[in-house]
Design a protein around this motif. Structure first.
Motif, PDB file in Angstrom:
ATOM      1  N   PHE A 348       0.793  -1.233   0.000  1.00 35.19           N
ATOM      2  CA  PHE A 348       0.000   0.000   0.000  1.00 35.19           C
ATOM      3  C   PHE A 348       0.828   1.287   0.000  1.00 35.19           C
ATOM      4  O   PHE A 348       0.306   2.369  -0.269  1.00 35.19           O
ATOM      5  CB  PHE A 348      -0.941   0.011   1.198  1.00 35.19           C
ATOM      6  CG  PHE A 348      -2.000  -1.048   1.133  1.00 35.19           C
ATOM      7  CD1 PHE A 348      -3.101  -0.915   0.297  1.00 35.19           C
ATOM      8  CD2 PHE A 348      -1.881  -2.211   1.879  1.00 35.19           C
ATOM      9  CE1 PHE A 348      -4.066  -1.904   0.213  1.00 35.19           C
ATOM     10  CE2 PHE A 348      -2.836  -3.211   1.814  1.00 35.19           C
ATOM     11  CZ  PHE A 348      -3.935  -3.060   0.975  1.00 35.19           C
ATOM     12  N   PHE A 349       2.125   1.180   0.331  1.00 34.96           N
ATOM     13  CA  PHE A 349       2.957   2.382   0.374  1.00 34.96           C
ATOM     14  C   PHE A 349       4.138   2.283  -0.595  1.00 34.96           C
ATOM     15  O   PHE A 349       5.092   3.052  -0.491  1.00 34.96           O
ATOM     16  CB  PHE A 349       3.486   2.608   1.797  1.00 34.96           C
ATOM     17  CG  PHE A 349       2.406   2.907   2.800  1.00 34.96           C
ATOM     18  CD1 PHE A 349       2.040   4.213   3.099  1.00 34.96           C
ATOM     19  CD2 PHE A 349       1.732   1.865   3.441  1.00 34.96           C
ATOM     20  CE1 PHE A 349       1.039   4.492   4.023  1.00 34.96           C
ATOM     21  CE2 PHE A 349       0.733   2.118   4.364  1.00 34.96           C
ATOM     22  CZ  PHE A 349       0.378   3.434   4.653  1.00 34.96           C
ATOM     23  N   GLY A 350       4.072   1.313  -1.505  1.00 34.82           N
ATOM     24  CA  GLY A 350       5.133   1.182  -2.494  1.00 34.82           C
ATOM     25  C   GLY A 350       6.498   0.907  -1.896  1.00 34.82           C
ATOM     26  O   GLY A 350       7.522   1.249  -2.491  1.00 34.82           O
ATOM     27  N   GLY A 351       6.515   0.321  -0.675  1.00 38.81           N
ATOM     28  CA  GLY A 351       7.780   0.005  -0.013  1.00 38.81           C
ATOM     29  C   GLY A 351       8.417   1.189   0.681  1.00 38.81           C
ATOM     30  O   GLY A 351       9.534   1.083   1.199  1.00 38.81           O
ATOM     31  N   CYS A 352       7.703   2.324   0.740  1.00 38.76           N
ATOM     32  CA  CYS A 352       8.259   3.538   1.340  1.00 38.76           C
ATOM     33  C   CYS A 352       8.012   3.553   2.849  1.00 38.76           C
ATOM     34  O   CYS A 352       6.890   3.789   3.310  1.00 38.76           O
ATOM     35  CB  CYS A 352       7.638   4.768   0.687  1.00 38.76           C
ATOM     36  SG  CYS A 352       8.287   6.329   1.314  1.00 38.76           S
ATOM     37  N   VAL A 353       9.056   3.302   3.635  1.00 34.88           N
ATOM     38  CA  VAL A 353       8.932   3.222   5.091  1.00 34.88           C
ATOM     39  C   VAL A 353       8.625   4.585   5.703  1.00 34.88           C
ATOM     40  O   VAL A 353       7.804   4.703   6.628  1.00 34.88           O
ATOM     41  CB  VAL A 353      10.223   2.646   5.707  1.00 34.88           C
ATOM     42  CG1 VAL A 353      10.151   2.669   7.236  1.00 34.88           C
ATOM     43  CG2 VAL A 353      10.444   1.218   5.224  1.00 34.88           C
ATOM     44  N   SER A 354       9.237   5.634   5.200  1.00 33.24           N
ATOM     45  CA  SER A 354       9.032   6.974   5.772  1.00 33.24           C
ATOM     46  C   SER A 354       7.582   7.415   5.651  1.00 33.24           C
ATOM     47  O   SER A 354       7.023   8.032   6.566  1.00 33.24           O
ATOM     48  CB  SER A 354       9.955   7.991   5.092  1.00 33.24           C
ATOM     49  OG  SER A 354       9.728   8.006   3.690  1.00 33.24           O
ATOM     50  N   GLU A 355       6.951   7.091   4.529  1.00 35.44           N
ATOM     51  CA  GLU A 355       5.541   7.439   4.346  1.00 35.44           C
ATOM     52  C   GLU A 355       4.662   6.679   5.332  1.00 35.44           C
ATOM     53  O   GLU A 355       3.729   7.232   5.918  1.00 35.44           O
ATOM     54  CB  GLU A 355       5.111   7.145   2.909  1.00 35.44           C
ATOM     55  CG  GLU A 355       3.685   7.581   2.593  1.00 35.44           C
ATOM     56  CD  GLU A 355       3.288   7.290   1.157  1.00 35.44           C
ATOM     57  OE1 GLU A 355       2.073   7.304   0.865  1.00 35.44           O
ATOM     58  OE2 GLU A 355       4.192   7.021   0.330  1.00 35.44           O
ATOM     59  N   PHE A 356       4.969   5.402   5.540  1.00 42.36           N
ATOM     60  CA  PHE A 356       4.200   4.589   6.484  1.00 42.36           C
ATOM     61  C   PHE A 356       4.323   5.132   7.910  1.00 42.36           C
ATOM     62  O   PHE A 356       3.346   5.185   8.655  1.00 42.36           O
ATOM     63  CB  PHE A 356       4.686   3.142   6.427  1.00 42.36           C
ATOM     64  CG  PHE A 356       4.095   2.249   7.475  1.00 42.36           C
ATOM     65  CD1 PHE A 356       2.820   1.724   7.332  1.00 42.36           C
ATOM     66  CD2 PHE A 356       4.805   1.940   8.634  1.00 42.36           C
ATOM     67  CE1 PHE A 356       2.269   0.892   8.307  1.00 42.36           C
ATOM     68  CE2 PHE A 356       4.265   1.119   9.608  1.00 42.36           C
ATOM     69  CZ  PHE A 356       2.997   0.598   9.445  1.00 42.36           C
ATOM     70  N   LEU A 357       5.531   5.538   8.299  1.00 40.91           N
ATOM     71  CA  LEU A 357       5.765   6.008   9.669  1.00 40.91           C
ATOM     72  C   LEU A 357       5.051   7.322   9.964  1.00 40.91           C
ATOM     73  O   LEU A 357       4.883   7.693  11.129  1.00 40.91           O
ATOM     74  CB  LEU A 357       7.269   6.169   9.917  1.00 40.91           C
ATOM     75  CG  LEU A 357       8.073   4.866   9.980  1.00 40.91           C
ATOM     76  CD1 LEU A 357       9.563   5.158  10.086  1.00 40.91           C
ATOM     77  CD2 LEU A 357       7.620   4.005  11.153  1.00 40.91           C
ATOM     78  N   GLN A 358       4.620   8.032   8.928  1.00 40.28           N
ATOM     79  CA  GLN A 358       3.905   9.285   9.141  1.00 40.28           C
ATOM     80  C   GLN A 358       2.450   9.072   9.539  1.00 40.28           C
ATOM     81  O   GLN A 358       1.773  10.006   9.977  1.00 40.28           O
ATOM     82  CB  GLN A 358       3.965  10.140   7.873  1.00 40.28           C
ATOM     83  CG  GLN A 358       5.359  10.669   7.562  1.00 40.28           C
ATOM     84  CD  GLN A 358       5.431  11.379   6.218  1.00 40.28           C
ATOM     85  OE1 GLN A 358       4.395  11.663   5.599  1.00 40.28           O
ATOM     86  NE2 GLN A 358       6.646  11.654   5.763  1.00 40.28           N
TER      87      GLN A 358
END
Length: 454
Positions: A348-358
């Motif tokens: 759901f976040f394209g593998g982007c950890v920083s976006e998920f942590l927000q």
């Protein structure tokens, strides 16, 4: 020849004959014999029965008699060594043979053949054990379990941890490289609550297919312990927490399953050379009590996977590696939690950890929530009062501060706290000689941000 030279030679002889190296008990018998100790003294030193040590000694002397070409026993062992003609013994130890009385023992060739025969004799019954496709870290814990099973010969080992922390994976992974040390290895899950009689019947069927299984529980136990003394066996019982009654304090067995308590107690107290490993998210009360009395019982609690967690994220091809430590911290290095979350981030976040942590509040995926719900459903009303208090406190609290919000009598309050501790829900700290308590961080996160928002 000193003791170490004798042990090296003995190890070559045993390996050439059986395909297995000297184990802890065999070494103790040889060392004790060379030091002039009686079987009684040897047995006392290694916490075993004299009868069992005598049986093992007889087997050693039988092997040596065959290899030396003359009768060897405890009484003449030292004399035979002293008169034997060991040609270039010390220089031969590093070669592929050792010369004893002009007979070459080729440890590499004969040993390899005997080892193959020995491996063929190992009986593995994995039952419904899951296949371990990936395994991460846990080297320190694996080394610890291996030492307890092989070197120290502990009779009862309890591997503890909250659901999904990797108890089963560690146990099965740990056993694989040392399986040749055992005559029989059995794995059984208790998730569907089989009776003790069923478990004993399964074990006895594995130990000896041709034997008649006794009809009574007492007789089955007697026969089982006969095998546990005669052979070195490992029995792994998984999901032990399923034997305990829900909405009761930790460690209270369901009706009809109380004899498991006596079985675990017998495993700890009766002399034998085998090991029972229990895997559970809830520590049995009798184990906690037995640990205070016996030095052949130990527990290991699994916590964070630590930096090895990064391999999980790497396998899921997540991005923003600089943010991985924060993600690991948020999920307390919980292997299953990180696997499920990494898959969610990828999808759901394209593998982007920083976006998920927000995301706020922090996200716990549904499968992980379900596992935590299952654990909470087992709690008593008393325990829920305590953890709800701890869940909304940012700092660890002392006993008085916790009970101030609950207003219970101290005996009742301590009863609930002890139960939560057996369930591994609590984290304990010490500050200025005062004990402080908080919840397991993953559970606290779940209670604070998930249940409270419903």
């Amino acid at each position: 020849m000193d003791i170490q030279e004798v042990l090296t030679l003995a190890d070559n002889l045993i390996f050439a004959s059986t395909g297995k190296h000297l184990d802890h008990l065999q070494k103790a018998i040889l060392e004790g014999t060379l030091q002039g100790q009686t079987y009684t003294k040897i047995a006392e030193d290694i916490h075993s029965s004299e009868g069992h040590i005598r049986d093992l000694g007889s087997e050693i002397w039988r092997i040596f008699s065959k290899e030396f070409g003359e009768t060897v026993n405890k009484s003449n062992f030292r004399a035979i060594l002293e008169k034997a003609n060991f040609y270039n013994y010390s220089s031969a130890i590093g070669r592929d043979y050792v010369t004893v009385n002009n007979v070459n023992i080729c440890s590499e060739v004969r040993g390899a053949q005997a080892q193959q025969r020995g491996q063929d004799r190992v009986c593995l019954d994995w039952g419904d054990a899951p296949e371990i496709l990936t395994f991460y870290g846990r080297q320190e814990e694996e080394n610890c379990l291996t030492e307890w099973m092989i070197k120290k010969c502990y009779r009862l080992i309890t591997l503890l941890g909250i659901s999904g922390v990797g108890k089963t994976s560690l146990a099965l992974h740990c056993v694989e490289p040392i399986k040749s040390e055992f005559h029989t290895i059995i794995y059984r899950s208790l998730r569907f609550c089989p009776s003790l009689e069923e478990i004993l019947t399964h074990c006895l069927e594995v130990f000896s297919e041709s034997s008649i299984i006794p009809p009574t529980l007492d007789a089955k136990l007697t026969q089982l312990f006969k095998y546990l003394r005669q052979y070195r066996c490992l029995i792994i019982l998984d999901d032990v927490q399923m034997l305990f009654a829900p909405q009761e304090l930790a460690g209270c067995y369901q009706a009809g399953y109380e004899n498991y308590r006596l079985f675990f107690k017998q495993i700890a107290e009766v002399s034998h050379q085998s090991c029972l490993m229990l895997l559970s998210s809830e520590k049995p009360r009798e184990v906690a009590e037995l640990e205070l009395e016996h030095d052949t019982i130990f527990s290991l609690v699994l916590g964070s996977l630590g930096q090895a967690s990064k391999q999980i994220l790497r396998d899921q091809k997540l991005r923003d590696e600089t943010e991985w430590n924060e993600l690991i911290k948020r999920y307390e290095g919980h292997p299953l939690g990180l696997k499920l979350t990494a898959a969610l981030i990828q999808e759901f976040f394209g593998g982007c950890v920083s976006e998920f942590l927000q995301c706020s509040p922090p996200i716990l995926c549904e499968p992980l929530q379900f596992r935590l719900y299952q654990q909470l459903e087992r709690l008593t009303t008393l325990e829920m009062k305590i953890i709800n208090t701890l869940a909304h406190e940012d700092q660890p609290l002392n006993l008085s501060a916790i009970n101030h919000n609950i207003q219970l009598s101290y005996p009742e309050f301590l009863k609930g706290l002890q139960s939560l501790n057996l369930r591994l829900f609590l984290k304990k700290f010490e500050q200025n000689n005062i004990k402080l308590f908080t919840l397991d961080p993953l559970l606290r996160h779940f209670l604070k941000h998930t249940i409270s928002s419903e």
